[in-house]
Write a protein that holds these residues in place. Structure first.
Motif, mmCIF file in Angstrom:
data_model
loop_
_atom_site.group_PDB
_atom_site.id
_atom_site.type_symbol
_atom_site.label_atom_id
_atom_site.label_comp_id
_atom_site.label_asym_id
_atom_site.label_seq_id
_atom_site.Cartn_x
_atom_site.Cartn_y
_atom_site.Cartn_z
ATOM 1 N N ASP A 108 7.426 -12.197 1.612
ATOM 2 C CA ASP A 108 7.246 -10.589 1.704
ATOM 3 C C ASP A 108 7.417 -9.767 0.927
ATOM 4 O O ASP A 108 6.588 -8.922 0.578
ATOM 5 C CB ASP A 108 8.366 -10.394 2.864
ATOM 6 N N GLU A 109 8.068 -10.267 -0.179
ATOM 7 C CA GLU A 109 8.163 -9.508 -1.744
ATOM 8 C C GLU A 109 6.745 -9.553 -2.575
ATOM 9 O O GLU A 109 6.414 -8.464 -2.934
ATOM 10 C CB GLU A 109 9.255 -10.240 -2.644
ATOM 11 N N PHE A 110 6.136 -10.604 -2.219
ATOM 12 C CA PHE A 110 4.737 -10.596 -2.908
ATOM 13 C C PHE A 110 3.663 -9.958 -2.132
ATOM 14 O O PHE A 110 2.576 -9.545 -2.765
ATOM 15 C CB PHE A 110 4.255 -11.932 -2.989
ATOM 16 N N LYS A 111 4.096 -9.495 -0.984
ATOM 17 C CA LYS A 111 2.975 -8.336 -0.456
ATOM 18 C C LYS A 111 2.884 -6.835 -1.361
ATOM 19 O O LYS A 111 1.923 -6.452 -1.167
ATOM 20 C CB LYS A 111 3.624 -8.100 0.919
ATOM 21 N N LYS A 112 4.081 -6.729 -1.949
ATOM 22 C CA LYS A 112 4.050 -5.663 -2.849
ATOM 23 C C LYS A 112 2.882 -5.764 -4.004
ATOM 24 O O LYS A 112 2.513 -4.402 -4.700
ATOM 25 C CB LYS A 112 5.358 -5.511 -3.517
ATOM 26 N N LEU A 113 2.205 -6.987 -4.408
ATOM 27 C CA LEU A 113 1.272 -6.800 -5.242
ATOM 28 C C LEU A 113 -0.159 -6.575 -4.516
ATOM 29 O O LEU A 113 -1.163 -6.836 -5.415
ATOM 30 C CB LEU A 113 1.338 -8.244 -5.974
ATOM 31 N N ASP A 114 -0.222 -6.391 -3.228
ATOM 32 C CA ASP A 114 -1.553 -6.054 -2.655
ATOM 33 C C ASP A 114 -2.455 -5.113 -3.468
ATOM 34 O O ASP A 114 -3.665 -5.129 -3.121
ATOM 35 C CB ASP A 114 -1.514 -5.746 -1.103
ATOM 36 N N GLY A 115 -1.791 -4.249 -3.896
ATOM 37 C CA GLY A 115 -2.542 -3.008 -4.476
ATOM 38 C C GLY A 115 -3.215 -3.414 -5.834
ATOM 39 O O GLY A 115 -3.922 -2.535 -6.432
ATOM 40 N N TYR A 116 -3.068 -4.380 -6.288
ATOM 41 C CA TYR A 116 -3.544 -4.887 -7.782
ATOM 42 C C TYR A 116 -5.209 -5.379 -7.313
ATOM 43 O O TYR A 116 -5.462 -6.158 -6.405
ATOM 44 C CB TYR A 116 -2.829 -6.136 -8.459
#
Length: 473
Positions: A108-116
């Motif tokens: 779930d934390e790595f969903k925060k990288l979806d904007g790259y």
């Protein structure tokens, strides 16, 4: 928010190939073109992206996210416009220890990288279950090699393990610190031929980074793409980034960082296989027959490129008019003519002296991968490998015409000695820097040349050309 993230793993078979340098500078080049880039430092051995970037050692790393419940955004470090860094740590290798609930939180934390737009993974050099898992989970793979023979051997071993664990996509190769375009093409051709022959896997040449004193000076102070933006290395890096962004864009694999991380965790738990032994059927392949075909095929490709460049150079010269455009056209035409001549020089050795047999080669090494790479390199240079030892060390004798032994002295040294005894009187070219002083003393009277480390394709070629000219055998 981006609708997709391209996830690219950078890997190399050995340390010192330039993998981290390439990941950092290509990331900066992509960022300079307006792409949002996140670089994950997954090199648990060195974690030296911060050193290449000229940054202070980070106080918080990915390990804090993995094991200390720190939000991912508190670890991310801005390093340039449009580019951020996730500092790595040895904690990545312990991810298999995480319970299922904690793994779900991490994903779930790595969903925060979806904007790259790009997530670049800087792996550890060599082989480990972490490297295999990260490379196979990424949608794209870039392997960095340099002219050293050991770099090619280790890159082949890495790709072989990835292939055995499910790699199906074509790895892209960057030849770093190349002394010339001709050498870079031969280095790539050697690796490509070995992969296709033994693994039934093709690779593609993504780009070449020349040996550049300015780039070397920049190391540990600031990435050369920032400190020397007009240097040959920086210009070639820009070209590679443009190719990734534009020419390769139609082939990209859409992915999401959380899916990548979930796949990585699963693969690490499954423990990848590390079988580096080739089957007996593969070992029975006729290397001598292949050695005759490979240089001819390579020569045909290079000759065609030379003809295309000759034609384009002539066309540009005819189009030249007074003014800036004329000067630019003449400059380009001159560069094309020069490159065309260089390519033709690469072709000529395979075409000249057809009636004068070159010496045949006996390749001696305990390492199977080393024997295969050396045999293919010799074939690309126009020589015929007639034997590879030691596998059983029974083969020996002599061949018609001149013959040389190419010796990599590695353990167990006794097997190297047995192989050399099986070929009495064979003149020896020894690859230096790999030990073996007892064997070297025992066969000192047969050694005609020692190639000092690092052993490169160019060094091997020039040594053999000198020996052929001087007729030591």
């Amino acid at each position: 928010m981006s609708t997709h993230t391209r996830i690219i793993a950078f890997a190399s078979g050995k340390g010192g190939a330039g993998k981290t340098t390439m990941a950092v500078n290509i990331g900066l080049a992509l960022a300079s073109m307006g792409q949002k880039v996140c670089l994950l430092d997954a090199d648990l051995g060195l974690s030296n992206v911060d050193l290449v970037m000229g940054l202070d050692s980070p106080s918080k790393t990915l390990e804090d996210v993995l094991f200390h419940d720190l939000p991912l955004e508190e670890v991310i470090v801005p390093v340039a416009a449009n580019m951020n860094l996730i500092p790595g740590s040895s904690g990545i290798s312990r991810m298999a220890e995480l319970p299922r609930e904690q793994r779900a939180v991490l994903v779930d934390e790595f969903k925060k990288l979806d904007g790259y737009d790009f997530l670049l993974i800087d792996n550890s050099p060599g082989l480990s279950r972490q490297v295999v898992s990260l490379c196979l989970s990424a949608r794209e793979l870039i392997v960095v090699v340099n002219p050293e023979v050991t770099s090619l051997v280790d890159a082949y071993a890495l790709i072989k393990v990835l292939r055995e664990n499910g790699l199906w996509s074509r790895p892209r190769i960057i030849v770093n610190r190349a002394e010339s375009m001709g050498d870079a093409k031969r280095i790539f051709a050697t690796l490509h031929a070995t992969l296709e022959k033994y693994l039934n896997l093709k690779c593609s040449l993504l780009g070449v980074i020349p040996l550049d004193a300015q780039a070397k000076t920049a190391f540990s102070k600031q990435p050369f793409f920032l400190s020397h933006p007009h240097s040959p290395a920086a210009r070639c890096t820009q070209f590679i980034a443009k190719r990734i962004l534009v020419q390769e864009s139609r082939h990209w694999k859409k992915g999401r960082p959380e899916e990548f991380w979930e796949s990585t965790l699963t693969r690490i738990k499954q423990r990848p296989r590390f079988d580096l032994e080739l089957s007996s059927q593969q070992l029975d392949t006729d290397l001598a027959a292949y050695a005759k075909v490979a240089p001819e095929e390579l020569g045909n490709v290079l000759a065609q490129r030379a003809r295309e460049m000759d034609g384009l150079a002539s066309q540009l010269t005819r189009m030249a008019v007074d003014g800036t455009l004329a000067g630019q056209a003449r400059t380009i035409a001159g560069l094309l003519d020069t490159l065309s001549s260089q390519l033709k020089e690469v072709v000529l050795p395979g075409e000249k002296d057809q009636d004068t047999p070159l010496p045949k080669m006996v390749v001696v090494s305990n390492q199977q991968e080393m024997r295969q790479i050396l045999a293919d390199m010799l074939a690309m240079l126009g020589y015929e490998p007639v034997a590879q030892l030691p596998s059983g060390v029974q083969e020996g004798g002599s061949v018609d015409g001149p013959c040389l032994g190419i010796v990599n002295v590695d353990r167990p040294e006794a097997r190297i000695g047995d192989a050399l005894l099986a070929w009495p009187g064979l003149p020896l070219v020894v690859l230096g820097g790999y030990g073996g002083t007892d064997v070297l003393r025992a066969f000192a009277d047969r050694i005609v040349a020692v190639i000092p480390p690092p052993v490169t394709l160019g060094g091997l070629r020039s040594t053999l050309e000198n020996l052929v000219g001087v007729k030591h055998f």
